[in-house]
Write a protein that holds these residues in place. Structure first.
Motif, short mmCIF file in Angstrom:
data_model
loop_
_atom_site.label_atom_id
_atom_site.label_comp_id
_atom_site.label_asym_id
_atom_site.label_seq_id
_atom_site.Cartn_x
_atom_site.Cartn_y
_atom_site.Cartn_z
N THR A 7 47.88 47.81 45.25
CA THR A 7 46.85 48.10 44.23
C THR A 7 47.31 49.53 43.61
O THR A 7 47.75 50.44 44.19
CB THR A 7 45.42 48.32 45.01
OG1 THR A 7 45.10 47.27 45.89
CG2 THR A 7 44.45 48.81 44.33
N LEU A 8 47.31 49.34 42.34
CA LEU A 8 47.37 50.81 41.45
C LEU A 8 46.31 51.45 41.31
O LEU A 8 44.93 51.08 41.72
CB LEU A 8 47.82 50.28 39.99
CG LEU A 8 48.91 49.33 39.78
CD1 LEU A 8 49.10 48.79 38.13
CD2 LEU A 8 50.35 50.16 40.24
N PRO A 9 46.47 52.99 41.26
CA PRO A 9 47.76 53.53 40.92
C PRO A 9 48.42 53.76 42.45
O PRO A 9 47.58 53.82 43.48
CB PRO A 9 47.20 54.69 40.48
CG PRO A 9 45.94 55.12 40.90
CD PRO A 9 45.23 53.68 41.09
N ARG A 33 53.30 40.98 41.44
CA ARG A 33 52.00 40.90 41.31
C ARG A 33 51.32 42.31 41.75
O ARG A 33 51.61 42.70 42.98
CB ARG A 33 51.33 39.60 42.20
CG ARG A 33 51.27 38.47 41.62
CD ARG A 33 49.98 38.36 40.37
NE ARG A 33 49.33 37.13 40.10
CZ ARG A 33 48.96 37.16 38.96
NH1 ARG A 33 48.82 38.07 37.97
NH2 ARG A 33 48.46 35.68 38.72
N VAL A 34 50.34 42.61 41.27
CA VAL A 34 49.49 43.81 41.81
C VAL A 34 47.99 43.53 41.49
O VAL A 34 47.72 42.75 40.70
CB VAL A 34 49.95 45.32 41.16
CG1 VAL A 34 51.67 45.54 41.48
CG2 VAL A 34 49.79 45.20 39.76
N LEU A 35 47.27 44.54 41.88
CA LEU A 35 45.90 44.69 41.60
C LEU A 35 45.69 45.78 40.83
O LEU A 35 46.01 47.08 41.00
CB LEU A 35 44.99 44.86 42.79
CG LEU A 35 44.68 43.77 43.72
CD1 LEU A 35 43.83 44.01 45.01
CD2 LEU A 35 43.98 42.43 42.97
N ALA A 36 45.17 45.65 39.40
CA ALA A 36 44.96 46.99 38.65
C ALA A 36 43.81 47.62 39.19
O ALA A 36 43.23 47.37 39.97
CB ALA A 36 44.47 46.40 37.31
N PRO A 37 43.67 49.04 38.60
CA PRO A 37 42.59 49.79 39.19
C PRO A 37 41.21 49.42 39.34
O PRO A 37 40.34 49.77 40.09
CB PRO A 37 42.93 51.10 38.33
CG PRO A 37 44.19 51.18 37.82
CD PRO A 37 44.43 49.73 37.83
N ASP A 38 41.03 48.23 38.37
CA ASP A 38 39.44 47.95 38.27
C ASP A 38 39.50 46.62 39.30
O ASP A 38 38.34 45.70 39.14
CB ASP A 38 39.23 47.67 37.04
CG ASP A 38 40.06 46.73 36.11
OD1 ASP A 38 40.93 46.02 36.68
OD2 ASP A 38 39.92 46.24 34.97
N ASP A 302 47.27 35.79 31.62
CA ASP A 302 47.65 36.93 32.58
C ASP A 302 47.60 38.35 31.84
O ASP A 302 48.24 38.55 30.75
CB ASP A 302 48.70 36.55 33.15
CG ASP A 302 48.84 35.39 34.27
OD1 ASP A 302 47.61 34.81 34.55
OD2 ASP A 302 49.78 34.80 34.79
N LEU A 303 47.10 39.26 32.79
CA LEU A 303 47.17 40.51 32.27
C LEU A 303 48.45 41.39 32.79
O LEU A 303 49.03 40.96 33.82
CB LEU A 303 46.21 41.41 32.98
CG LEU A 303 46.03 42.98 33.20
CD1 LEU A 303 45.88 43.52 31.51
CD2 LEU A 303 45.19 43.69 33.83
#
Length: 394
Positions: A7-9, A33-38, A302-303
């Motif tokens: 997960t970012l950041p 693949r990551v999770l954005a801050p939201d 995709d983001l």
């Protein structure tokens, strides 16, 4: 075995350096693949080649595919609408016209540093140099009157504090209000310049006409004014502040006092390479069709999050990437983006940073941080990071 999506950041143990996780991902999974801050799933892009590919490939857009944002008259859009605006704006915002500002920007930087020196130590270089220099340059660029600049700076501060990318929902109302206030001021400024044009960029933008692209409408001019503030004020303020910290940490600031122009430019270029992304990360992109990036399949919609911080430390393009080496032989750093959204104000940003650092070196060669770097308080948002204050002494 279950793998947890990071997960970012990511953790940043050293505020001047990229998160160590960037290097690990760049080595084994430059598109990961990551999770954005939201909380949204996203692809994080960390290698130089993949970052450059995303920023230059028109299959990646600033808006999700099929999304419509009526009333978006800024450069932060895709396709022909963006291309038309950029063609018109570039006629007034050319490198040649910005280069003509060099002597004035250097004069302003020297004056602010002189005021800092005259006030005696200690000093806060954010409040006394970086912020006032940045907002003064933008004020003169847009033709904001001297008696209005404190109000203009208050509006710019409020608007620049907003994080529309991954900001919390409860903060969005205040952010929208700040931007509405700045837009209202910009509308008045555009109207005034239409009546009485001056020798400034906004008057030049009003005068721009093109046979094919027509001219900029009032709403486009207002949007362009707020864009110049959003893209130029906070990033320049942070770049000057972080650049000062970098040179003081490297013990390099005094060398700028006697550097010839080529050496000075090389030092500024290396400062900007090492902090690109820290001050000025590109806005998120969305894939507009199914495609492949660095061997990874990406689906339409995709983001995609690129990281200049990681790209500019890619050892495949920058030998000994974590060393401060002015004049290094390497690929061109991705400092101001790449491709169709490359920053039009890049020459001015380089000029501001170089003028501020050079003035500090000449007038305050014994400058040093008043507190250790790890005690500096930082502001954070999705695209720009900088110190809240930079306390120095000499």
């Amino acid at each position: 075995m279950t793998t947890t999506t990071p997960t970012l950041p990511f953790d940043r143990p050293d505020p001047l350096e990229p998160p160590p996780a960037y290097a690990r991902l760049r080595d084994r999974a430059p598109v990961a693949r990551v999770l954005a801050p939201d909380g949204r799933l996203a692809w994080l892009v960390t290698s130089y080649d993949a970052v450059a590919a995303v920023l230059s490939d028109r299959r990646f857009g600033l808006a999700p595919p099929g999304a419509e944002f009526p009333g978006n008259d800024t450069l932060f859009q895709d396709g022909e609408a963006h291309a038309r605006l950029r063609r018109l704006v570039s006629k007034a915002f050319s490198p040649r016209s910005l280069a003509a500002l060099r002597s004035r920007v250097e004069e302003l930087a020297a004056g602010h540093v002189s005021a800092v020196a005259g006030g005696g130590p200690p000093a806060d270089l954010v409040a006394e140099l970086a912020a006032p220099l940045s907002i003064t340059v933008i004020s003169e660029l847009l033709g904001v009157g001297i008696d209005e600049r404190e109000h203009f700076r208050a509006l710019a501060d409020a608007a620049s504090a907003a994080d529309f990318v991954f900001g919390a929902e409860e903060d969005m109302a205040a952010a929208a209000q700040a931007w509405e206030a700045l837009g209202g001021y910009a509308a008045g400024l555009v109207a005034a310049k239409r009546k009485e044009p001056g020798d400034d960029l906004l008057s030049s933008l009003i005068a721009v006409r093109d046979t094919d692209d027509g001219r900029l409408s009032d709403t486009e001019l207002i949007a362009m004014t707020t864009t110049i503030v959003s893209a130029g004020y906070l990033s320049a303020r942070n770049a000057i502040s972080v650049g000062t910290i970098r040179l003081l940490a490297e013990g390099r600031l005094p060398t700028l006092a006697t550097a010839d122009p080529d050496q000075a430019d090389a030092t500024v270029a290396e400062v900007l390479r090492m902090q690109a992304g820290l001050t000025g990360e590109p806005f998120p992109r969305y894939a507009h069709e199914d495609l492949e990036l660095a061997g990874v399949p990406i689906s339409a919609g995709d983001l995609v999050l690129v990281r200049l911080e990681a790209a500019n430390r890619d050892p495949g393009h920058f030998p000994e990437p974590d060393r401060f080496l002015p004049g290094r032989r390497s690929s061109p750093p991705l400092v101001f983006g790449h491709g169709p959204h490359y920053c039009l104000g890049a020459p001015l940003a380089r000029l501001e940073v170089g003028a501020a650092l050079g003035a500090l070196a000449r007038q305050l060669p014994d400058l040093r941080l008043q507190h250790p770097i790890d005690l500096i308080e930082w502001t954070w948002n999705a695209v720009d990071i900088g110190p809240v204050a930079l306390h120095v002494t000499w």
